[in-house]
Motif scaffolding. Structure first.
Motif, PDB file in Angstrom:
ATOM      1  N   ARG A  68       1.228  -1.399   0.389  1.00 38.69           N
ATOM      2  CA  ARG A  68      -0.259  -0.185  -0.379  1.00 38.69           C
ATOM      3  C   ARG A  68       0.959   1.184  -0.013  1.00 38.69           C
ATOM      4  N   LEU A  69       0.973   1.977  -0.691  1.00 34.28           N
ATOM      5  CA  LEU A  69       1.450   2.727  -1.058  1.00 34.28           C
ATOM      6  C   LEU A  69       1.166   4.026  -1.686  1.00 34.28           C
ATOM      7  N   VAL A  70       1.029   5.376  -0.643  1.00 38.17           N
ATOM      8  CA  VAL A  70       0.717   6.264  -0.901  1.00 38.17           C
ATOM      9  C   VAL A  70       1.345   7.715  -1.437  1.00 38.17           C
ATOM     10  N   VAL A  71       0.656   7.769  -2.324  1.00 38.66           N
ATOM     11  CA  VAL A  71       1.392   9.265  -3.006  1.00 38.66           C
ATOM     12  C   VAL A  71       1.233  10.743  -2.611  1.00 38.66           C
ATOM     13  N   MET A  72       2.410  11.077  -2.149  1.00 36.91           N
ATOM     14  CA  MET A  72       1.245  12.810  -1.796  1.00 36.91           C
ATOM     15  C   MET A  72       2.005  14.121  -1.999  1.00 36.91           C
ATOM     16  N   VAL A  73       2.305  13.684  -3.594  1.00 32.81           N
ATOM     17  CA  VAL A  73       2.983  14.473  -4.483  1.00 32.81           C
ATOM     18  C   VAL A  73       2.315  16.022  -3.882  1.00 32.81           C
ATOM     19  N   LYS A  74       2.876  17.201  -5.660  1.00 28.48           N
ATOM     20  CA  LYS A  74       2.428  17.757  -5.780  1.00 28.48           C
ATOM     21  C   LYS A  74       1.411  16.978  -7.087  1.00 28.48           C
ATOM     22  N   ALA A  75       0.215  17.638  -7.344  1.00 23.72           N
ATOM     23  CA  ALA A  75      -0.725  17.268  -8.499  1.00 23.72           C
ATOM     24  C   ALA A  75      -0.192  17.902  -9.247  1.00 23.72           C
ATOM     25  N   GLY A  76      -0.936  16.752 -10.737  1.00 24.64           N
ATOM     26  CA  GLY A  76      -0.399  17.290 -12.228  1.00 24.64           C
ATOM     27  C   GLY A  76       0.642  16.541 -12.170  1.00 24.64           C
ATOM     28  N   ALA A  77       1.950  17.064 -13.476  1.00 22.99           N
ATOM     29  CA  ALA A  77       3.266  15.517 -13.702  1.00 22.99           C
ATOM     30  C   ALA A  77       3.995  14.813 -12.686  1.00 22.99           C
ATOM     31  N   PRO A  78       4.315  15.399 -11.508  1.00 27.08           N
ATOM     32  CA  PRO A  78       4.707  15.125 -10.279  1.00 27.08           C
ATOM     33  C   PRO A  78       3.907  13.667 -10.316  1.00 27.08           C
ATOM     34  N   MET A 119      -1.170  -1.363  -4.677  1.00 25.79           N
ATOM     35  CA  MET A 119      -2.190  -0.125  -4.210  1.00 25.79           C
ATOM     36  C   MET A 119      -1.384   0.182  -4.200  1.00 25.79           C
ATOM     37  N   ILE A 120      -1.479   1.234  -5.384  1.00 30.74           N
ATOM     38  CA  ILE A 120      -0.859   2.783  -5.450  1.00 30.74           C
ATOM     39  C   ILE A 120      -2.066   3.603  -5.231  1.00 30.74           C
ATOM     40  N   VAL A 121      -1.977   4.697  -4.244  1.00 27.55           N
ATOM     41  CA  VAL A 121      -3.117   5.360  -3.383  1.00 27.55           C
ATOM     42  C   VAL A 121      -2.611   6.964  -3.778  1.00 27.55           C
ATOM     43  N   ASP A 122      -3.703   8.035  -4.795  1.00 22.42           N
ATOM     44  CA  ASP A 122      -3.127   9.452  -4.518  1.00 22.42           C
ATOM     45  C   ASP A 122      -3.594   9.751  -3.764  1.00 22.42           C
ATOM     46  N   GLY A 123      -2.570  10.678  -3.143  1.00 24.07           N
ATOM     47  CA  GLY A 123      -4.274  11.128  -2.304  1.00 24.07           C
ATOM     48  C   GLY A 123      -4.155  12.897  -2.541  1.00 24.07           C
ATOM     49  N   GLY A 124      -3.138  13.082  -3.772  1.00 26.61           N
ATOM     50  CA  GLY A 124      -3.188  14.644  -4.023  1.00 26.61           C
ATOM     51  C   GLY A 124      -4.649  15.165  -4.832  1.00 26.61           C
ATOM     52  N   ARG A 146      -4.273  -0.967 -14.355  1.00 22.03           N
ATOM     53  CA  ARG A 146      -4.484  -1.955 -13.969  1.00 22.03           C
ATOM     54  C   ARG A 146      -4.621  -2.815 -15.343  1.00 22.03           C
ATOM     55  N   GLU A 147      -4.040  -2.160 -15.845  1.00 21.11           N
ATOM     56  CA  GLU A 147      -3.726  -3.076 -17.405  1.00 21.11           C
ATOM     57  C   GLU A 147      -2.450  -4.101 -16.846  1.00 21.11           C
ATOM     58  N   ARG A 148      -1.709  -3.728 -16.222  1.00 16.95           N
ATOM     59  CA  ARG A 148      -0.080  -4.269 -15.238  1.00 16.95           C
ATOM     60  C   ARG A 148      -0.866  -4.544 -13.632  1.00 16.95           C
ATOM     61  N   GLY A 149      -1.463  -5.035 -13.295  1.00 22.26           N
ATOM     62  CA  GLY A 149      -2.625  -5.672 -12.513  1.00 22.26           C
ATOM     63  C   GLY A 149      -1.836  -4.922 -10.988  1.00 22.26           C
ATOM     64  N   ILE A 150      -2.388  -3.849 -10.944  1.00 23.44           N
ATOM     65  CA  ILE A 150      -1.619  -2.197 -10.267  1.00 23.44           C
ATOM     66  C   ILE A 150      -2.812  -1.532  -9.577  1.00 23.44           C
ATOM     67  N   HIS A 151      -3.660  -1.481  -8.631  1.00 26.06           N
ATOM     68  CA  HIS A 151      -4.856  -0.899  -8.181  1.00 26.06           C
ATOM     69  C   HIS A 151      -4.400   0.360  -8.195  1.00 26.06           C
ATOM     70  N   PHE A 152      -5.008   1.670  -8.569  1.00 24.84           N
ATOM     71  CA  PHE A 152      -4.528   2.969  -8.025  1.00 24.84           C
ATOM     72  C   PHE A 152      -6.205   3.505  -7.714  1.00 24.84           C
ATOM     73  N   VAL A 153      -5.809   3.657  -6.615  1.00 22.15           N
ATOM     74  CA  VAL A 153      -6.769   4.201  -5.924  1.00 22.15           C
ATOM     75  C   VAL A 153      -6.677   6.039  -5.628  1.00 22.15           C
ATOM     76  N   GLY A 154      -7.421   6.407  -6.413  1.00 22.70           N
ATOM     77  CA  GLY A 154      -7.727   7.968  -6.449  1.00 22.70           C
ATOM     78  C   GLY A 154      -8.681   8.472  -5.266  1.00 22.70           C
ATOM     79  N   THR A 155      -7.784   8.980  -4.266  1.00 26.59           N
ATOM     80  CA  THR A 155      -8.565   9.619  -3.200  1.00 26.59           C
ATOM     81  C   THR A 155      -8.591  10.978  -2.383  1.00 26.59           C
ATOM     82  N   GLY A 156      -9.521  11.242  -2.594  1.00 25.10           N
ATOM     83  CA  GLY A 156     -10.127  12.812  -1.959  1.00 25.10           C
ATOM     84  C   GLY A 156      -9.478  12.821  -0.777  1.00 25.10           C
TER      85      GLY A 156
END
Ligand code: NBP
Length: 474
Positions: free
Chosen positions: A69-79, A96-101, A116-126
């Motif tokens: 479970r990997l949470v990404v909290m970087v600047k939204a957009g290109a980063p 799982m990659i959780v994007d909390g930005g 998803r095509e690579r079997g990884i869950h991407f969890v866009g999270t507000g």
């Protein structure tokens, strides 16, 4: 692997979210592109729980239990894309990659599909509530797959704000649903703030009340149905005196409101979906208008009504309270309409009552009012518009005289009240038996042969406007 979850991106949000996780007893791996941030986090707050610092992406990924479970909290957009490109090759199916930005939900949909095509869950999270929320309990709006929520939900619910023991976190729906709902949340926040601003402005300029007295009015309101974080901080701001000048603080702040963009996204998306979110749009435009200093300066000398003051400040304040409550109902009804339209468009099956539930705590629009919205959807999950819920319909009925008086007074005295006005216009548009849309459609048929439907017969029709005006099938 020693960590249950990892956070990469340790600026204010990521650092506080990592601390919140650690404080709740979850061993958390921490990583940041610039390693000094990682070091200072562990030095300053290492005593709060178990942190596993990692200098490289490889070490970071290796530190995580599987599925990761990997949470990404970087600047939204290109980063965000850069970080995904960096970490995804190191992950395995099921991780799982959780994007909390604050990502745009369409970016989240794109990223979710690719991963998803690579079997990884991407969890866009507000995540709402700013840095304080991240540390003490935010409102969390996760999208992504139900499978990923099963693995992530308990952790996120653990660190979320709680209201009456219920966590302010629930699975919103697939792919971009979480970021969509977070976006609309922010749009509603814009509308709410604009309405509060107008209420203040009317009390100040229609009644001539000083800021400190208006603070008292807001404090009183905060003991009633308007009780909310935004009303509470409004009273605080209005009661504050500028130390340098001794003037009310609100008078020394430049009257140009800025925006980071989620309000604009809400309106742009609403335009695409064809949902009238006029309250949010007016709020976004009001901020833009405030910033056009040159245009304002050029127009400042235009004529207005002769200055006058209302005598009955207390009675008018009661009217403004009603106008504010009614306009707020409209703004939320419009926002929830947008959520339902987005949910239908993208097949998310979002539960609107659950959104009201998770906004009750942790976030900027937290309010007693949200319990009412939840109750409305509990009573009728298929409710078409919040306006017709029993409680809200009664409140609108009770408020409408005052609401009209306030909008009319604003117009008469030349005080701008775009939020109150547009909310009332929306209310009256929905109530109207017939709208002038009939004329609009007839005009469209006249100049563009766009056809029209009739009230008395099925089918579409066109009138030969340039000829003998007979009606033919369209
Ligand atoms: P910022 O939005 O200021 O982003 C700074 C972080 O992004 C740093 O960790 C920085 O690493 C990292 N970063 C950047 Br910039 N480019 C990178 C790249 N190419 N590769 C790897 N890392 C990169 O941080 P924030 O204010 O904590 O917000 C984080 C997210 O949370 C944002 O998306 C924001 O919109 C969202 N959010 C913020 C709030 C709030 O109140 N601030 C509330 C809700 C949501 P570095 O240290 O190496 O430069």
């Amino acid at each position: 692997a020693q960590a249950r979850i990892g956070v990469t991106g340790l600026a204010v949000m990521g650092r506080n979210l990592a601390r919140n996780l650690a404080r709740h007893g979850h061993p958390v791996a921490v990583h940041n592109r610039t390693t000094s941030r990682t070091k200072s986090l562990v030095e300053e707050f290492g005593h709060e729980g178990t942190f596993v610092p990692a200098e490289t992406p490889e070490d970071f990924v290796a530190a995580l239990e599987r599925p990761r479970r990997l949470v990404v909290m970087v600047k939204a957009g290109a980063p965000t894309d850069a970080v995904i490109d960096e970490f995804a090759p190191l992950l395995e199916p099921g991780d799982m990659i959780v994007d909390g930005g604050n990502a745009h939900f369409l970016d989240t949909r794109r990223r979710e599909q690719a991963l998803r095509e690579r079997g990884i869950h991407f969890v866009g999270t507000g995540i709402s509530g700013g840095e304080e929320g991240a540390l003490h309990g935010p409102s969390i709006m996760p999208g992504g797959s139900a499978e990923s929520y099963a693995a992530l939900g308990p952790l996120l619910e653990d660190i979320a704000a709680k209201v009456d023991g219920t966590p302010c976190c629930t699975h919103v729906g697939p792919d971009g649903a979480g970021h969509f709902v977070k976006m609309v949340h922010n749009g509603i926040e814009y509308a709410d703030m604009q309405l509060i601003g107008e209420a203040y402005d009317l009390l100040r300029h229609a009644c001539g009340l000083p800021a400190a007295e208006i603070a008292e009015v807001f404090r009183t309101w905060n003991d009633g149905r308007l009780e909310s974080y935004l009303i509470e901080i409004t009273a605080e701001v209005l009661a504050h005196t500028d130390a340098a000048t001794g003037r009310p603080f609100v008078d020394v702040v430049l009257d140009q409101a800025e925006q980071k963009g989620t309000g604009r996204w809400t309106v742009q998306t609403a335009l695409d979906l064809g949902v009238p979110v006029s309250g949010i749009a007016e709020a976004v435009f009001a901020r833009s208008a405030s910033g056009h200093a040159q245009v304002r300066a050029a127009a400042r000398g235009l004529p207005g009504p002769a200055p006058s003051r209302l005598e009955e400040a207390a009675a008018f304040a009661d009217d403004v309270e009603k106008a504010l409550y009614a306009s707020k109902i409209v703004a939320y009804a419009q926002g929830f309409h947008q959520i339902q339209a987005g949910s239908a468009e993208y097949g998310w099956d979002v539960d609107p009552g659950a959104m009201a539930t998770i906004w009750r705590g942790g976030c900027i629009i937290r309010a007693r009012f949200l319990d009412r919205i939840r109750a409305a959807y509990d009573a009728d999950p298929a409710l078409t518009t919040l306006l017709t819920d029993d409680h809200f319909a009664e409140a609108l009925g009770d408020a409408q005289d005052a609401w009209r008086k306030v909008v009319a007074t604003a117009a008469r005295l030349g005080i701008p009240a775009p939020g109150f006005s547009t909310a009332l216009a929306y209310y009256d548009s929905l109530r109207a038996e017939r709208l002038p849309a009939a004329l609009t459609q007839a005009q469209r048929d006249f100049f563009g042969a766009h056809t029209y439907r009739r009230v008395d017969r099925d089918g579409s029709f066109h009138t030969l406007w340039g000829g003998d005006r007979t009606e033919i099938p369209g």
